[in-house]
Enzyme design. Sequence first.
Site, PDB file in Angstrom:
ATOM      1  N   GLU A   1     -25.634  63.390  23.591  1.00 29.61           N
ATOM      2  CA  GLU A   1     -26.464  62.548  24.458  1.00 29.61           C
ATOM      3  C   GLU A   1     -26.473  63.258  25.805  1.00 29.61           C
ATOM      4  OE1 GLU A   1     -26.911  58.367  26.834  1.00 29.61           O
ATOM      5  OE2 GLU A   1     -25.078  59.494  26.815  1.00 29.61           O
TER       6      GLU A   1
ATOM      7  N   ASP B   1     -21.183  60.877  23.967  1.00 34.05           N
ATOM      8  CA  ASP B   1     -21.719  60.105  25.085  1.00 34.05           C
ATOM      9  C   ASP B   1     -21.688  60.935  26.375  1.00 34.05           C
ATOM     10  OD1 ASP B   1     -22.510  57.319  25.907  1.00 34.05           O
ATOM     11  OD2 ASP B   1     -20.781  57.533  27.227  1.00 34.05           O
TER      12      ASP B   1
HETATM   13  C1  GLC Z   1     -24.432  56.404  27.662  1.00 33.52           C
HETATM   14  C2  GLC Z   1     -24.547  55.214  26.741  1.00 33.52           C
HETATM   15  C3  GLC Z   1     -24.700  53.989  27.570  1.00 33.52           C
HETATM   16  C4  GLC Z   1     -23.471  53.830  28.425  1.00 33.52           C
HETATM   17  C5  GLC Z   1     -23.222  55.084  29.271  1.00 33.52           C
HETATM   18  C6  GLC Z   1     -21.838  55.089  29.844  1.00 33.52           C
HETATM   19  O1  GLC Z   1     -25.578  56.621  28.402  1.00 33.52           O
HETATM   20  O2  GLC Z   1     -25.578  55.407  25.832  1.00 33.52           O
HETATM   21  O3  GLC Z   1     -24.890  52.846  26.792  1.00 33.52           O
HETATM   22  O4  GLC Z   1     -23.617  52.729  29.283  1.00 33.52           O
HETATM   23  O5  GLC Z   1     -23.317  56.241  28.487  1.00 33.52           O
HETATM   24  O6  GLC Z   1     -20.888  55.302  28.839  1.00 33.52           O
END
Ligand code: GLC
Length: 568
Positions: free
Chosen positions: A287, A222
Amino acid sequence: MTDVLDSPTRTAELLHAPDSPDAAWWRSAVIYQIYPRSWADGNGDGIGDLPGVTARLPYLKALGVDAVWFSPFYRSPQADAGYDVSDYRDIDPLFGTLEDADAMLATAKELGLKVIVDLVPNHSSDEHAWFQAALAAGPGSPERERYMFRDGQGEDGSEPPNDWHSVFGGPAWTRVEDGQWYLHLFDSKQPDFNWEHPEVRAEFESILRFWLDRGVDGFRVDVAHGLIKEEGLPHWSADLHLLDEGRHGDDAPKPPMWDQDGVHEIYRQWRAILNSYGQPDRILCAEAWVEPQERAVMYVRGDEMHQAFNFDFLSTQWRAEDLREVVASSLRAADSVGAPSTWVLSNHDVVRHASRLGLPVGKPRPNGISAADPQPDRALGLKRARAATTLMLGLPGGAYLYQGEELGLPDSTDMPHEYRQDPAFHRTNGEEIGRDGCRVPMPWQKDAPSFGFGASADTWLPQPSVYGDYAVDQQEGVAGSTLELYRSLLAARRERGLGTGGLRVVEGLGDDVVAFENVDAAGEATLVLANLGAEPVALPEGARVLVASGALDADGRVPVDTAVWATR
Ligand code: GLC
Ligand code: CA
């Protein structure tokens, strides 16, 4: 060896060379994202859970995916639906127990499905033991060093340390009782860790091992581009929107909280840990909302992560030229570091593609849709979504599917505001609608409470009444249904080795057609064609259609907003 399709013209060169057919599993895997709150409710409390998932895993085997990625199921106050973790080594009671996780892993293994878990390293919950200790220990303590505490500005320190905004709206700093401030790029219940601290690094290495030892096949990381902040935390007053995190033009100044060079050292250390677990590979997927693509692929260099989400593909408008360009540039960028590209159209942070593609082309994409907004054209959105998926699964590399897209689910676009839970909605006083619309529980059975999601009629987010028509039991075995389309695509993709194929552009079909030849190592070709124009398109002579996203017309032509795979 089959002749490649020779009419219309194809470019001689490959845009991308085929992988070896026995390349590592993840280079071509199709990974299905489960949002645990909303997939299957085993105990009837209206919220999805692990026993619910385990019971339904055979559905995913039958769908034909290779792996499952779970959004967080760890202990959490659920201020950001589990992306606020208070204990990284335990399961939240909402979702079950560690034994339930083990049972899920064992069932997945029996079925031959790999399991990827979500890792949230940028921030913890404010209820994490370390943050509670930091609050108790006070300014200047070693406990505070693990997070980003600073004194405020102004005479009495009552101004935040800098002008950063939170991605969810409002300031990125919150003041504590003793007067210091802590940084949270997201909600105030998600304090950012200090990744310069060796204890933070050691803790996450230990967390990786904890889950690797339990048998997981990898991690989705994440906010992978956020861990390291520029020294001195220089001012940055621009708004940070979820979909724009780290996205800035080539010449634009670089946001001091995203994509700092220092993050890469962390992932090299993690890769070494994963490598030490031997074969088959355990993987890391970033991500990272980073651009340009040359920066984004730095996360997937040979000694770092295995994959990164291709958000450029997800963000591309339904225009042939844009799609051709993003496919070519994605493959070029990934090839430059020897990584497979990935493809994704939907996830838990964006409007589902069946709704997104039902909005007018060319407009900026909303982060969420409410009843007061222009509504997507549901039939058009579904038609285009099926074509987009057919194009996506015909491309080489990894692909990510988001739960419910195999049913053609639209977003909930008229949810009453009182149900909304996304902190982005609340922190912006409703200015950002937020992401609840894509997070609604799955419909399994039309004529059952909560459409078969669980025993209770109530679900944590309300299901739109139309969801019944999309339920699994309405589509299973029904020719032409979206579920059967996904099953056919996944079966043909596997059989024809499209995930490890090479790719070549097919020209001469007109500007509004996106067409590629996916070629395997033996030269066997599959035509992947999507018609984005205003007129039906004739297939090359002798073409035999393998799968189509919609019915061909009476003359065997590919209608508007339809995609096919063909051979001859
Ligand atoms: C990422 C996740 C999202 C979350 C954010 C903070 O973007 O995909 O859902 O709110 O991180 O952890
Ligand atoms: Ca439950």
